[in-house]
Enzyme design. Structure first.
Site, PDB file in Angstrom:
ATOM      1  N   ASP A  92       0.868  -1.187   0.000  1.00  0.00           N
ATOM      2  CA  ASP A  92       0.000   0.000   0.000  1.00  0.00           C
ATOM      3  C   ASP A  92       0.907   1.240   0.000  1.00  0.00           C
ATOM      4  O   ASP A  92       2.113   1.135   0.225  1.00  0.00           O
ATOM      5  CB  ASP A  92      -0.906   0.011   1.244  1.00  0.00           C
ATOM      6  N   SER A  93       0.277   2.398  -0.205  1.00  0.00           N
ATOM      7  CA  SER A  93       1.057   3.637  -0.123  1.00  0.00           C
ATOM      8  C   SER A  93       1.445   3.951   1.325  1.00  0.00           C
ATOM      9  O   SER A  93       2.412   4.653   1.556  1.00  0.00           O
ATOM     10  CB  SER A  93       0.240   4.798  -0.692  1.00  0.00           C
ATOM     11  N   TYR A 102      -1.178   8.513  -2.955  1.00  0.00           N
ATOM     12  CA  TYR A 102      -1.242   8.058  -4.352  1.00  0.00           C
ATOM     13  C   TYR A 102      -2.492   8.607  -5.048  1.00  0.00           C
ATOM     14  O   TYR A 102      -2.538   8.686  -6.257  1.00  0.00           O
ATOM     15  CB  TYR A 102      -1.356   6.533  -4.395  1.00  0.00           C
ATOM     16  N   GLY A 103      -3.504   8.915  -4.240  1.00  0.00           N
ATOM     17  CA  GLY A 103      -4.825   9.217  -4.785  1.00  0.00           C
ATOM     18  C   GLY A 103      -4.911  10.457  -5.643  1.00  0.00           C
ATOM     19  O   GLY A 103      -5.928  10.692  -6.290  1.00  0.00           O
ATOM     20  N   CYS A 129      -3.848  -1.675  -2.066  1.00  0.00           N
ATOM     21  CA  CYS A 129      -4.039  -0.270  -2.433  1.00  0.00           C
ATOM     22  C   CYS A 129      -5.012  -0.220  -3.609  1.00  0.00           C
ATOM     23  O   CYS A 129      -4.709  -0.722  -4.697  1.00  0.00           O
ATOM     24  CB  CYS A 129      -2.702   0.327  -2.832  1.00  0.00           C
ATOM     25  N   ASN A 130      -6.179   0.361  -3.380  1.00  0.00           N
ATOM     26  CA  ASN A 130      -7.196   0.414  -4.443  1.00  0.00           C
ATOM     27  C   ASN A 130      -6.742   1.257  -5.629  1.00  0.00           C
ATOM     28  O   ASN A 130      -7.101   0.973  -6.773  1.00  0.00           O
ATOM     29  CB  ASN A 130      -8.482   1.044  -3.902  1.00  0.00           C
ATOM     30  N   THR A 131      -5.980   2.312  -5.343  1.00  0.00           N
ATOM     31  CA  THR A 131      -5.543   3.196  -6.425  1.00  0.00           C
ATOM     32  C   THR A 131      -4.651   2.415  -7.402  1.00  0.00           C
ATOM     33  O   THR A 131      -4.857   2.452  -8.624  1.00  0.00           O
ATOM     34  CB  THR A 131      -4.793   4.422  -5.840  1.00  0.00           C
ATOM     35  N   GLU A 167      -3.477   9.802   7.506  1.00  0.00           N
ATOM     36  CA  GLU A 167      -2.031   9.577   7.698  1.00  0.00           C
ATOM     37  C   GLU A 167      -1.480  10.485   8.789  1.00  0.00           C
ATOM     38  O   GLU A 167      -0.576  10.109   9.513  1.00  0.00           O
ATOM     39  CB  GLU A 167      -1.278   9.802   6.382  1.00  0.00           C
ATOM     40  N   CYS A 211     -10.975   2.610  -0.519  1.00  0.00           N
ATOM     41  CA  CYS A 211      -9.568   2.970  -0.255  1.00  0.00           C
ATOM     42  C   CYS A 211      -9.226   2.288   1.052  1.00  0.00           C
ATOM     43  O   CYS A 211     -10.014   2.361   2.018  1.00  0.00           O
ATOM     44  CB  CYS A 211      -9.413   4.484  -0.127  1.00  0.00           C
ATOM     45  N   HIS A 253      -7.312   2.935   3.353  1.00  0.00           N
ATOM     46  CA  HIS A 253      -7.186   3.805   4.531  1.00  0.00           C
ATOM     47  C   HIS A 253      -8.535   4.023   5.239  1.00  0.00           C
ATOM     48  O   HIS A 253      -8.572   4.330   6.426  1.00  0.00           O
ATOM     49  CB  HIS A 253      -6.652   5.190   4.118  1.00  0.00           C
TER      50      HIS A 253
HETATM   51  N1  DGL Z   1      -4.728   3.174   0.469  1.00  0.00           N
HETATM   52  C1  DGL Z   1      -4.640   3.433  -0.916  1.00  0.00           C
HETATM   53  C2  DGL Z   1      -5.919   3.087  -1.633  1.00  0.00           C
HETATM   54  O1  DGL Z   1      -6.534   2.113  -1.239  1.00  0.00           O
HETATM   55  C3  DGL Z   1      -3.930   4.692  -1.369  1.00  0.00           C
HETATM   56  C4  DGL Z   1      -4.345   5.968  -0.767  1.00  0.00           C
HETATM   57  C5  DGL Z   1      -3.458   7.116  -1.150  1.00  0.00           C
HETATM   58  O2  DGL Z   1      -2.230   7.011  -1.001  1.00  0.00           O
HETATM   59  O3  DGL Z   1      -4.000   8.132  -1.611  1.00  0.00           O
HETATM   60  O4  DGL Z   1      -6.311   3.696  -2.601  1.00  0.00           O
END
Ligand code: DGL
Length: 262
Positions: A7-8, A39-40, A70-72, A145, A177, A179
């Site tokens: 993940d990020s 990452y988003g 990480c969904n992104t 975060e 996401c 998070h």
């Molecule tokens: N936790 C990640 C996701 O599921 C990335 C979130 C991010 O870094 O913006 O998309």
């Protein structure tokens, strides 16, 4: 069995937690690319480049399977990861989309994930008549975060994100996401009781458990508490502290560089 998990940042810890609840006899190599989060808000090209780097790094980690936590990255670069890694790859978006039962579904996700319509496409692939509405949530990951979960700010932001979805009478809400499960208690308070909150990590961990039950005899039995390894690309102390809050586990966290070496 040794699982790679990426993940990020700390979002992957929510996936880690769900997986060990069902499959404690595994160990993890967890990589958080904390130097480059969020990452988003990144472009598809950046995410693809990152996916190349993380796949290269994981290809040297002796893992038996890989979890895209990480969904992104999942929405933009799943193919890149599948192509580069020689092990089974488990992802959040398809795992959860295949088990959605409601007819009106909301999705909260990062702007980069929403841009791909990956959730809408995956859900419609399994259940074509579903109504799906996706809401980008640019402010959630930075606040999560920074551990700003108790402030009114995140509550106000959440109310704004939920409004358009509630207007559409959604029956379930996907946390698109990894998070976001960290703010589920807040979201539960803000949602009407008839809206079901869905964490895709549950579907992923079930799928993984079925796979592992069928293959476990092929792999060494491990203990996630003893054998897991955690790596970040910046600020190991912060990551270790957040892992302690969320998992009650204070891991040794090592700093790595993802630079591709020829
Ligand atoms: N936790 C990640 C996701 O599921 C990335 C979130 C991010 O870094 O913006 O998309």
């Amino acid at each position: 069995m040794r699982l790679g998990l990426f993940d990020s940042g700390i979002g992957g810890l929510t996936v880690f937690k769900k997986v060990v609840e069902l499959s404690p006899n595994t160990s993890f190599v967890y990589l958080a690319d904390t130097a480059r989060l969020p990452y988003g808000l990144r472009t598809s090209n950046e995410i693809i480049e990152i996916a190349e780097e993380i796949s290269f790094w994981f290809s040297h980690q002796n893992i038996d399977a890989f979890l895209v936590a990480c969904n992104t990255t999942n929405s933009i670069a799943l193919d890149v990861i599948k192509k580069r890694l020689n092990v089974p790859v488990f992802d959040l978006i398809e795992s959860v989309s295949s088990v959605i039962e409601e007819n009106r579904v909301g999705v909260l996700a990062t702007p980069s994930t929403v841009k791909t319509s990956a959730y809408t496409n995956a859900i419609l692939g399994f259940k074509p008549k579903t109504f799906v509405i996706e809401q980008p949530c640019p402010e959630f990951v930075p606040l999560i975060e920074m551990d700003q979960l108790k402030l009114d700010e995140i509550r106000d932001v959440a109310i704004g994100y939920l409004q358009p979805l509630l207007k559409e009478n959604i029956e379930s809400l996907i946390l698109g996401c990894s998070h976001y499960p960290l703010i589920s208690p807040l979201l539960v308070k803000l949602l009407p009781s008839n809206v079901k909150l869905i964490d895709p990590a549950e579907a992923l961990s079930l799928k993984l458990k079925l796979f592992m039950d069928s293959k476990m005899s092929n792999f060494a039995k491990r203990n996630y508490l003893v054998d897991s390894k955690f790596y970040v690309t910046s600020d190991p102390c912060n990551f270790a502290n957040r892992a302690k809050q969320w998992l009650n586990l204070f891991p040794e966290v090592k700093l790595v560089s993802l630079q591709k070496k020829a």
